[in-house]
Scaffold this active site. Structure first.
Site, short mmCIF file in Angstrom:
data_model
loop_
_atom_site.label_atom_id
_atom_site.label_comp_id
_atom_site.label_asym_id
_atom_site.label_seq_id
_atom_site.Cartn_x
_atom_site.Cartn_y
_atom_site.Cartn_z
N SER A 119 79.38 125.72 29.32
CA SER A 119 80.43 124.79 29.54
C SER A 119 80.05 123.45 29.42
O SER A 119 79.67 122.79 28.44
CB SER A 119 81.49 125.05 30.31
OG SER A 119 82.75 124.63 30.43
N GLU A 161 93.20 122.20 37.26
CA GLU A 161 92.36 121.50 38.34
C GLU A 161 92.42 120.17 37.53
O GLU A 161 92.70 119.89 36.56
CB GLU A 161 90.86 122.19 38.00
CG GLU A 161 90.86 123.53 38.51
CD GLU A 161 89.42 124.17 38.68
OE1 GLU A 161 88.90 124.30 39.46
OE2 GLU A 161 88.80 124.36 37.53
N SER A 194 78.44 122.60 44.58
CA SER A 194 78.96 122.99 43.23
C SER A 194 78.68 124.33 42.99
O SER A 194 77.78 124.71 43.54
CB SER A 194 78.20 122.14 42.17
OG SER A 194 78.37 122.59 40.93
C1 G16 Z 1 83.64 125.29 35.75
C2 G16 Z 1 84.77 126.29 36.35
C3 G16 Z 1 86.15 125.28 37.04
C4 G16 Z 1 85.24 124.34 37.99
C5 G16 Z 1 83.96 123.61 37.25
C6 G16 Z 1 83.32 122.87 38.54
O1 G16 Z 1 84.08 124.65 34.65
O2 G16 Z 1 85.62 126.90 35.15
O3 G16 Z 1 87.11 125.87 37.41
O4 G16 Z 1 86.14 123.20 38.09
O5 G16 Z 1 83.18 124.38 36.70
O6 G16 Z 1 82.89 123.66 39.16
P1 G16 Z 1 81.91 123.18 40.47
O7 G16 Z 1 82.47 122.15 41.15
O8 G16 Z 1 81.70 124.40 41.41
O9 G16 Z 1 80.58 122.79 39.79
P2 G16 Z 1 83.48 124.77 33.50
O10 G16 Z 1 84.40 124.11 32.21
O11 G16 Z 1 81.88 124.24 33.45
O12 G16 Z 1 83.55 126.20 32.97
#
Ligand code: G16
Length: 551
Positions: free
Chosen positions: A69, A380, A509
């Protein structure tokens, strides 16, 4: 007869576990995510896990999405999708983590046998999986490891090639509902485009968008997929321009562009040449997030993030429910995370008069809470979200007899939205069209949209620490308070209380090897100062690890 156990163990030799220097793999916010060269073995175990999951769930089809992502191009990741298109049930993360951390073939086989016994899995049942990937070059290699795991366990599979994450979620739900009275949609990519485009045309029956929207596709899979969708939308309803669509150059994925870059740095992406007050939007690397923004004159850049999309959608859908005459039967709620701007939360509660719930980060958390309501709007702040309509709400909407032309119009649009909005997960392409529908109906410019409330100044920072695992939050606080490292929360509190309307929280994270710090306060200067102080506090606790290798 033990054939799967034997195959699992034997094939391990082809996909040995990478040396992670003592660190464990963990199924985080969005599955396993790390540097792509460490991921092969994990993929192999994910294939095995998916077969267990499918057999456990009566041979329903399980989805596997290969993507990292918003992360840089050299990372990759994998997440599992449950039969109705939701994220993998959280209790199963235990099994995912267990298998992925097996040291050798025998341990993997034992882990598999343990799962079979504990979960009472009948291995004679069919196992079915579909998978897809984003445009990262490592994806092709990782698919081979995944297929090895699927073949070792006698699993039937379909490879859908490149797809956005939400498209794969769509395909999973469409596959598993195809023989039900109301199938989710045709089981093909074309089915996704047709359903989305038809619903958009329906929703636009009584409105006309003003001016074009330009979409930054983060140089990811969203670019070709949006182009494909545009063929089904036709050229007449909405003018969509595309920038940052260089998928043939893997190095530029998410680089100085895309939803995460724009939201985190609060800056326009590369290729931005927006004229004053023109609508721009950015997707992320797998097109499950979207944020809007515009050039407001001088040097002023204005962001319309996930909080804004949530408030826009909630106010519009709330109005449609009222205008359709369904106010008594259908209640709305908004689900956010701690990253939601305080001003957005206040606006939902005080102006929209809606109930708010706050959950931990990750769509998997928001989705389940939103599903408890008739209509649950969840986003979010980073732009990841959707709107869920419960079975009960859908029934009310379908059977309702409009009492006037105005009710009919509102009901028509509401019905169209139930098809336009992806019911499985946040979908940047469907969210893009949702925002366009609402702005067109309200006859709002981006300035009008921004004018609904004023964001508190805010900042999101990232700190690299030796071991982010020591940063743990207190259960039930939606990650707003730390329980570890000991004494850290008290120090944060002592700092934050010095700032007017100060709010700050720290959490590890789940997708990057870093600790995140979010802060907001009444003044820009205070916000910067406060987040700077907290960041120093964390850095001084742990010397900086410049080589994060395992996410
Ligand atoms: C993923 C999750 C999201 C989250 C983001 C950041 O997004 O699907 O729900 O907000 O990671 O998460 P963290 O703060 O735990 O790193 P994506 O778009 O990278 O799949």
């Amino acid at each position: 007869d033990g054939k799967y156990e034997t195959a699992i163990c034997e094939r391990f030799a082809d996909w040995p576990r990478a040396d992670t220097k003592g660190k464990e793999f963990s199924y985080g916010t969005a599955g396993f995510r790390m540097r792509a060269d460490l991921l092969d073995f994990v993929m192999y175990t994910v294939g095995i896990l998916a077969s267990l999951r499918s057999r456990k769930l009566n041979s329903n089809t399980i989805g596997i999405m290969i993507t990292a992502s918003h992360n840089p191009a050299e990372d990759n990741g994998v997440k599992l999708v449950d039969p109705m298109g939701e994220m993998l049930e959280q209790e199963w993360e235990f099994w995912a983590t267990g298998l992925a951390n097996s040291k050798d073939g025998a341990e993997l086989r034992n882990g598999y046998m343990h799962a079979v016994k504990d979960l009472k899995i009948e291995q004679t049942k069919e196992a079915k999986v579909i998978f897809a990937r984003d445009t990262r070059p490592s994806g092709a290699r990782l698919v081979k490891a995944l297929i090895a795991g699927l073949e070792a366990t006698g699993t039937k599979y379909i490879d859908y090639g490149y797809a956005t994450t939400p498209q794969l979620h769509y395909l999973v739900r469409a596959t598993n509902t195809q023989n039900q009275p109301i199938p989710y949609g045709e089981v093909s990519m074309e089915g996704y485009y047709k359903k989305t485009a038809e619903a958009f045309k329906q929703a636009m029956k009584y409105a006309t968008p003003k001016g074009p929207v330009t979409v930054d596709c983060a140089n990811g899979v969203g670019a070709p997929k949006l182009k494909e969708l545009m063929k089904y939308l036709g050229p007449d309803i909405l003018e969509i321009n595309i920038v940052n669509d260089k998928i043939e150059n893997p190095d530029v994925l998410n680089k100085n562009c895309g939803a995460d870059f724009v939201k985190t740095s609060q800056r326009a992406p590369l290729s931005f040449d927006g004229k004053l007050f023109e609508r721009w939007a950015s997707l992320d690397g797998d097109a499950d997030r979207i944020v809007y923004y515009f050039h407001a004159g001088g040097n002023v850049f204005r962001l319309l993030d996930g909080d804004r999309i949530a408030t826009l959608a909630a106010s519009f859908i709330g109005d449609l429910v009222r205008k359709s005459g369904l106010e008594e039967q259908i209640k709305l709620a908004v689900v956010q995370t701690a990253y939601a701007n305080g001003a957005a939360t206040k606006y939902v509660e005080k102006v929209l008069n809606l109930k708010i719930e706050t959950t931990a980060t990750g769509v998997k958390h928001l989705h389940h809470v939103a599903a408890r309501y008739d209509i649950g709007v969840y986003f979010e702040a980073n732009g990841h979200g959707t709107v869920l309509f419960s079975a009960r709400a859908l029934k009310q909407i379908r059977k309702h007899e409009p009492q006037s032309p105005a009710q009919l119009e509102a009901l028509d649009t509401l019905k169209a939205l139930t098809d336009l909005i992806n019911q499985t997960v946040g979908d940047a392409l469907s969210d893009l069209l949702l925002v366009e529908v609402v702005l067109a109906h309200k006859e709002w410019s981006v300035e009008d949209w921004l004018g609904t409330y004023t964001d508190l100044p805010n900042k999101l920072a990232k700190v690299y620490v030796q071991d982010r695992g020591v940063y743990r939050t207190v259960q039930g606080t939606a990650e707003r308070r730390l329980e570890s490292p000991p004494g850290m929360q008290e120090k944060i509190d002592a700092t934050v209380k010095k700032y007017k309307e100060g709010r700050c929280f720290v959490r590890a994270s789940g997708t990057e090897d870093a600790v995140r710090v979010y802060g907001e306060a009444a003044e820009v200067y205070d916000t910067e100062d406060m987040v700077g102080k907290i960041t120093e506090l964390i850095s001084s606790q742990s010397s900086r690890d410049m080589e994060p290798f395992l996410l």
